[in-house]
Design an enzyme around this catalytic site. Structure first.
Site, PDB file in Angstrom:
ATOM      1  N   SER A 197     -25.104 -26.211   4.565  1.00  0.00           N
ATOM      2  CA  SER A 197     -23.708 -26.529   3.557  1.00  0.00           C
ATOM      3  C   SER A 197     -23.089 -27.950   3.984  1.00  0.00           C
ATOM      4  O   SER A 197     -23.245 -28.354   5.151  1.00  0.00           O
ATOM      5  CB  SER A 197     -22.876 -25.426   3.812  1.00  0.00           C
ATOM      6  OG  SER A 197     -21.468 -25.530   2.862  1.00  0.00           O
TER       7      SER A 197
ATOM      8  N   TYR B 118     -17.451 -18.720   7.815  1.00  0.00           N
ATOM      9  CA  TYR B 118     -18.619 -19.243   7.022  1.00  0.00           C
ATOM     10  C   TYR B 118     -18.970 -20.849   7.704  1.00  0.00           C
ATOM     11  O   TYR B 118     -20.110 -21.020   7.905  1.00  0.00           O
ATOM     12  CB  TYR B 118     -18.260 -19.545   5.532  1.00  0.00           C
ATOM     13  CG  TYR B 118     -19.170 -20.153   4.724  1.00  0.00           C
ATOM     14  CD1 TYR B 118     -20.328 -19.303   4.146  1.00  0.00           C
ATOM     15  CD2 TYR B 118     -19.068 -21.631   4.245  1.00  0.00           C
ATOM     16  CE1 TYR B 118     -21.146 -19.804   3.238  1.00  0.00           C
ATOM     17  CE2 TYR B 118     -20.296 -21.893   3.373  1.00  0.00           C
ATOM     18  CZ  TYR B 118     -21.236 -21.095   3.000  1.00  0.00           C
ATOM     19  OH  TYR B 118     -22.268 -21.808   2.122  1.00  0.00           O
TER      20      TYR B 118
END
Ligand code: NAD
Length: 255
Positions: free
Chosen positions: A144, A157
């Protein structure tokens, strides 16, 4: 349409939705037999039916990437059926809690790390074991933008995705000389069902506009735009790319 993956056997995890689903379509269109895997069998079977209807080669195997035994059994089943695994797109992942770090419970932390980081570790481990037997392969991990930078309210995350970048580089260092290339894609915000659901909620309208404006290209990405990058990284066209994190983010990491 390029047939860059003709005859290859390629696994996609988290292929029941969003980025994984679109990527499975692209990988099948590029000529591979795509093994669709997901924790959600109904969604996975639906993607299998879509690809079959387009004339693609595909099969579905259910697995929870957060369970080592599931991952080991998944790779063993692919090898039993096809004799090898040529490529893998380790894409399954879960979104963040939306909490500040001190509010994240140990259970939430453990779950994020188990699925988003340990899941990728187990996938690479069992894929490498199979690929070493057949002389090599290509592994692509979904990180990401948050594998390189942080945002607020996403500590578990952000930590997991930074870990995916570390695993990608470490695996590239371990196996480059044995014909296994390992790379990562760093998507910006991609218009998947999670984002579509937020867009329906008036409370998130201003937040989404702000987030869109963080992408210099002026829009969110489409899942297929990640799939195109995955096909390239899985193909011979990226033969000297190893240990790389490729941002596919409309410029998010550039500013
Ligand atoms: N959508 C974005 O904006 C964005 C941005 C950057 C990174 N990512 C990453 O992309 C990947 C895919 O995200 P998406 O947006 O397509 O999400 P999504 O929710 O649309 O799809 C994720 C899929 O993974 C499956 N899954 C969840 N937990 C699993 C598990 N334990 N084992 C196996 N499968 C599991 C789900 O059933 C689902 O089909 C994730 O790793 C996510 O972190 C997404």
């Amino acid at each position: 349409m390029s047939r860059a993956l003709e005859g290859k056997v390629v696994l996609v995890t988290g292929a029941g939705s969003g980025i994984g689903r679109a990527s499975a379509h692209r990988i099948a269109a590029a000529g591979a037999h795509v093994v669709i895997s997901d924790i959600n069998a109904e969604q996975g079977q639906a993607v299998l039916a879509e690809i079959a209807a387009e004339g693609g080669q595909a099969s579905f195997l259910r697995a929870d990437v957060g369970v080592e035994g599931d991952v080991a059994a998944l790779i063993a089943a692919i090898v039993a059926r096809h004799g090898r695994i040529d490529g893998a797109f380790n894409n399954a992942g879960i979104v963040q809690t939306g909490k500040r770090l001190h509010e994240v419970t140990t259970e939430e932390w453990d779950r994020a790390i188990r699925v988003d980081l340990s899941g990728v570790f187990w996938c690479i481990k069992y894929q490498v074991l199979a690929m070493l037997e057949t002389g090599g392969g290509r592994i692509v991990n979904t990180a990401s933008s948050l594998g390189e930078v942080a945002i607020a309210n996403a500590s578990e995350y952000v930590a997991a995705k930074h870990g995916v970048m570390g695993l990608t580089r470490a695996a590239a260092a371990d196996y480059g000389a044995e014909g296994i290339r390992v790379n990562a894609i760093l998507p910006g915000i991609i218009q998947t069902p999670v984002i579509d659901a937020l867009a329906q909620n008036p409370d998130f309208k201003a937040f989404l506009v702000k987030l869109r404006d963080r992408h210099p290209i002026g829009r969110f990405g489409q899942p297929g735009e990640i799939g195109d990058a995955a096909v390239w990284l899985l193909s011979d066209q990226s033969s000297f790319v190893n240990g790389a994190g490729i941002p596919v983010d409309g410029g998010y990491l550039a500013i």
